[in-house]
Design a protein around this motif. Structure first.
Motif, PDB file in Angstrom:
ATOM      1  N   TYR A 394      -2.878   4.653  -7.102  1.00  0.00           N
ATOM      2  CA  TYR A 394      -3.353   3.277  -7.223  1.00  0.00           C
ATOM      3  C   TYR A 394      -2.391   2.488  -8.114  1.00  0.00           C
ATOM      4  O   TYR A 394      -1.971   2.963  -9.173  1.00  0.00           O
ATOM      5  N   GLY A 396      -1.371  -1.739  -9.483  1.00  0.00           N
ATOM      6  CA  GLY A 396      -1.876  -3.099  -9.595  1.00  0.00           C
ATOM      7  C   GLY A 396      -1.172  -4.005  -8.603  1.00  0.00           C
ATOM      8  O   GLY A 396       0.003  -3.823  -8.293  1.00  0.00           O
ATOM      9  N   GLU A 405      -5.104 -10.012 -10.770  1.00  0.00           N
ATOM     10  CA  GLU A 405      -4.676  -8.661 -10.415  1.00  0.00           C
ATOM     11  C   GLU A 405      -5.828  -7.883  -9.783  1.00  0.00           C
ATOM     12  O   GLU A 405      -6.985  -8.007 -10.176  1.00  0.00           O
ATOM     13  N   GLN A 407      -6.599  -3.768  -7.889  1.00  0.00           N
ATOM     14  CA  GLN A 407      -6.098  -2.408  -7.732  1.00  0.00           C
ATOM     15  C   GLN A 407      -6.036  -2.054  -6.244  1.00  0.00           C
ATOM     16  O   GLN A 407      -6.951  -2.379  -5.484  1.00  0.00           O
TER      17      GLN A 407
END
Length: 952
Positions: A394, A396, A405, A407
């Motif tokens: 993962y 950003g 932002e 994920q």
């Protein structure tokens, strides 16, 4: 409608909005108002288009012409109307003092009360009350500017004095614009305060608008004006004249000086909504995208008419002040004075090439008005090579538009190179690796011998990046909140969402930042400037321009900068001089374990710590880094579309498109291919790269030559240009350019918190080493050229020991090298040797004049270790004590204390004489009498022996 009639309609409307009551001659009514504009008023030379009345007396005329008509050719006609009125008419003066010529679209004005009166274009007609005020002046502004009293030197530096004199000569000639270029830290605001005082006091300027880059700089300017006491005056400026830094978009006419931002001036002029705090605090050097709302065309404002200000002083007059906000400045009929450290071509052009003063950083360093700088580079693996993140992790994803932002899990492996860093990808561990290197090298290489972190500004990419840096700096230095703090617009403010309505009634949500009870960016900045903590301030651009923080000794780039001028501004935060006493208030001197001061620190330089290659990318216009500034994709497109075919631009375009290709989705790739007539972006990039490839250019040139021939330089250049023209042709299509720019703006930035970075190198830049070598070579030449003239150098060349030297002789050397052309100090020379010969340096020296002993010795014999003189003295003192003990000589505790201080004095002053016991530490403990009491008849022998042994 005839052109003349159409023009009259526009002129009637403009006169009306300027407060004039427009009447025909047949229907004129002097009781209708204070200001009348009477049409077709008869005169000896025919009817005047408009005769202007104020308080029932004629004061001026307006000559009307159709749109497009030139106005210079009708000035004689309008002047004849001003002179040809009936002698019995009530008038303010004969001939009438004020004349306008206008087409409605263009208006020009002549004030015949001025010496050598000449017409000038104005935004609109002056108001009746304004003409009354102008007429009532004891002396007209342009007349007073020709009779300014002699400028007193006072507290002005010579260059400040010169700048004001040259400006006043320009103003006396009636030049409407003048530009003053003065290096950052050379006192532009103090110079401006003197200018404003003289304009108000002696030229009787009614109102001056002082425009600043950001609101916090307005507060700084206000404080400087409030502290400024003009020469010959018993009070400060703010007690003599009215001065204001308005927080609302209202300017009181009573104020002589109004300090504001261009954003607030624009809001006041247009009657728009109150200025958003973000807009007024953000630096205009970041360009138009930094502002939420683009300006609309400027219109007339009766509360702020064109004649409201006599003078505009534009501090740090950067590019956007003339592009985005240019019409705001042009609205006012005012002298415009620009102040800047970094003039661009556009700036100089706006000021009609009237650069009345040019004072560069190099000149300021030579004058000791600025301190010089060195560049210390920190290179990491990710900075140099990029990184890879495997699919499944993962990362950003941050929007370039909103900075929001989210994920996201990687579907494919993520690979990015150094060109993608800070563009498509932000690697978090890069921050930690850079900060660790900075921490580890700070007291050994960057500022050897220091025990406290020098005041440091770190420039971050954005507010979120600044938060990351603050956390990691605190963590790596093991210190608390006060040690490192963020200074940005968001400091002490909370993010919230509010509903707003657009002009068309559409309702939408908008992010706002509201103040909390915590410290604001201004509070932290004040502490950073005046207190011990914070030692490190992390910012984006709040203190990038203009902000005066004199104790700063490190400017740390952890963000790239596109603009060369902006980089110069950011770099300039470190150039300001500060006295050792003032520096000691925020950066304490070095003390021994007993709390006694060993050294009072002096700011002799500052260091740019470059962790992202900003110096090389930004291409500072002056200083040790001197290359072309990097360009944005749009700037490259603008060059290409105008027919530019130089290889550097083509190479830049290929590189930027290559980086963009890594970020594009499949749909975006297809869109580009459709707009490029079937060519893929990869093909376009390949064509660009091939057009400047040496082998490809050679092959192209050989197409028309025999196989055994070799193309000339001219043929190779023609072949390259032919390839470039073919390669850039697709980008002549504006739709393709716009599409690629939209893709770049829309795509997200990846935040990589997975990759681990590694330090590759930390050290002074090649430019710093080159500068150091040049300085050392100059010092060698100085020694050789003066070996027979200076007593101290004669001692070294004769082979005598340093004990034969006198401190005054060594001081003479220090004074000589401090002057041009060498312009150096022992500390500067020591740092040069540290940069070039780190392995031969033992300890941190250069702070004392006595270090010239080892500097001269090492310069004459490079095999001699470079050890600070006082450390060498202490080593020899320890040997002397051992020798005394071996010979059976014992000293009491009191004698040992005095002997220690004698050795310390020799380290600082080269030798000690009996009369020296009257001063400082010795004088406070009994002077020469106490020394004789302790050592008796041995005192003279011991003093001579120590002088010989320790300074040998």
């Amino acid at each position: 409608m005839k052109p003349e009639e159409a023009a009259r309609e526009i002129i009637d409307a403009k006169l009306t909005e300027a407060g004039w009551c427009v009447q025909t001659y047949d229907e004129m009514n002097l009781a209708a108002g204070d200001g009348l504009a009477v049409t077709e008023f008869p005169g000896a030379h025919g009817p005047a288009d408009y005769l202007l009345y104020v308080d029932c007396k004629a004061i001026g005329v307006v000559e009307a012409k159709p749109v497009g008509h030139t106005l210079k050719g009708v000035e004689g006609q309008s002047a004849s109307y001003a002179e040809g009125l009936d002698k019995n008419l009530p008038v303010w003066s004969t001939p009438l003092p004020f004349v306008f010529e206008s087409t409605g679209e263009v208006t020009q004005f002549t004030n015949w009360l001025e010496p050598h009166a000449r017409s000038r274009e104005v935004f609109s007609f002056f108001r009746p009350e304004s003409l009354r005020t102008i007429f009532g002046r004891e002396k007209q502004l342009r007349g007073a500017l020709r009779e300014m009293p002699e400028l007193v030197q006072g507290n002005l530096w010579p260059k400040q004095h010169t700048a004001i004199e040259k400006l006043e000569r320009s103003l006396a000639r009636g030049k409407p614009k003048a530009l003053i270029q003065m290096a950052t830290g050379s006192g532009k605001t103090f110079t401006a305060a003197n200018i404003a005082y003289r304009l108000v006091r002696h030229a009787h300027a009614r109102r001056i608008c002082f425009l600043v880059d950001r609101k916090n700089l307005g507060l700084q300017t206000l404080k400087e004006f409030q502290a400024f006491q003009p020469p010959g005056e018993s009070q400060t400026f703010d007690k003599l004249f009215n001065i204001d830094h308005p927080k609302k978009s209202q300017f009181a006419p009573v104020n002589n000086v109004i300090i504001t931002t261009i954003q607030r001036l624009y809001s006041t002029l247009t009657g728009g909504p109150e200025v958003e705090e973000d807009d007024e605090e953000r630096s205009s050097f970041e360009g138009p995208p930094a502002f939420n709302k683009p300006p609309v065309p400027v219109g007339y404002n009766a509360d702020l008419p064109p004649e409201f200000f006599d003078v505009l002083i534009v501090d740090e007059c950067h590019r956007s002040i003339y592009s985005v906000w240019g019409d705001v400045l042009k609205y006012f009929d005012a002298f415009t004075i620009g102040l800047t450290a970094t003039p661009s071509k556009q700036t100089i052009a706006f000021f009609d090439q009237n650069l009345v003063m040019e004072y560069t950083h190099e000149e300021a360093v030579a004058d000791r008005v600025n301190v010089p700088y060195d560049v210390y580079e920190i290179r990491t693996q990710i900075t140099e090579q990029g990184s890879d993140v495997d699919a499944g992790y993962y990362v950003g994803k941050r929007s370039r538009k909103t900075r929001k932002e989210r994920q996201a899990q990687l579907d494919d492996d993520l690979s990015y190179d150094s060109k993608d860093l800070d563009n498509a990808v932000v690697a978090v561990d890069q921050i930690r690796t850079v900060v660790q290197a900075f921490r580890d090298k700070l007291f050994s290489e960057i500022f050897p011998g220091r025990t406290e972190v020098p005041k440091t500004i770190i420039f971050a990419k954005d507010d979120s990046h600044a938060d990351d840096i603050v956390d990691i700096v605190r963590d790596e230095f093991g210190l608390g909140n006060d040690f490192c703090q963020k200074i940005t617009y968001r400091t002490g403010r909370m993010r919230t969402t509010v509903k707003v309505k657009d002009p068309d009634g559409t309702e939408r949500e908008e992010v706002k930042y509201v103040k909390t009870k915590g410290k604001t960016g201004e509070d932290v900045l004040t502490a950073f400037r005046n207190s011990f903590n914070p030692r490190i301030a992390v910012t984006v651009d709040m203190i990038a321009t203009g902000t005066d923080v004199k104790p700063v000794e490190i400017v740390f780039f952890m963000r790239t900068v596109r603009s060369g001028n902006y980089f110069e501004q950011m770099k300039g935060r470190g150039v300001r001089v500060i006295s050792p006493d003032e520096l000691a208030k925020t950066t304490p001197p070095i003390e021994n374990k007993d709390g006694e001061i060993l050294k009072k620190l002096a700011k002799t330089r500052f260091v740019i710590v470059d962790a992202v290659g900003a110096c090389k990318q930004c291409k500072s216009e002056r200083g040790p880094v001197d290359r072309q500034p990097s360009k944005t994709l749009k700037q490259v497109f603008d060059h290409i579309k105008a027919g530019g075919t130089d290889p550097d631009a083509v190479s830049a375009l290929a590189g930027k498109l290559s980086r963009l290709a890594h970020e594009m989705s499949a749909d975006q790739v297809d869109d580009v291919q459709k707009h490029a007539h079937g060519k893929t972006l990869a093909t376009l990039i390949t064509d660009l790269m091939k057009s400047t490839n040496a082998d490809g250019v050679h092959a192209k040139a050989m197409e028309t030559l025999p196989a055994d021939a070799e193309p000339t330089d001219e043929q190779l250049n023609e072949a390259e240009q032919s390839l470039i023209r073919d390669a850039v042709r697709p980008f002549y299509d504006p739709k393709l350019r716009d599409l690629l720019l939209d893709i770049k703006l829309a795509n997200e930035q990846t935040i990589d918190r997975i990759s681990q970075d590694q330090l590759l190198n930390a050290g002074y830049s090649q430019e710093a080493r080159d500068r150091a070598k040049t300085k050392i070579d100059s010092f060698k030449k100085f020694i050789e050229d003066n070996r027979s003239e200076l007593t101290a150098l004669q001692v070294f060349y004769s082979g005598m020991t340093a004990s034969r030297l006198k401190f005054c002789d060594l001081k003479e050397v220090a004074n000589r090298i401090a002057k041009p052309p060498l312009s150096t100090t022992p500390d500067d020379l020591w740092r040069c040797y540290e940069t070039l010969e780190k392995s031969k340096i033992e300890g941190k020296g250069g702070q004392l004049v006595t270090d010239l002993v080892t500097l001269i010795r090492h310069t004459l014999d490079p095999s001699t270790p470079l050890l600070p003189f006082e450390e060498m003295v202490q080593e020899r003192y320890a040997i002397w004590r051992q020798q005394q003990a071996a010979a059976g000589v014992e000293f009491t505790a009191d004698q040992s204390e005095w002997l220690d201080k004698i050795a310390e004095h020799i380290g600082n002053s080269l030798a000690i004489e009996l009369e020296d016991f009257q001063y400082d530490w010795f004088g406070q403990r009994g002077s020469l009498g106490r020394a004789q009491e302790l050592f008796g008849d041995d005192l003279r022998r011991i003093v001579d022996e120590l002088n010989e042994a320790l300074a040998a």
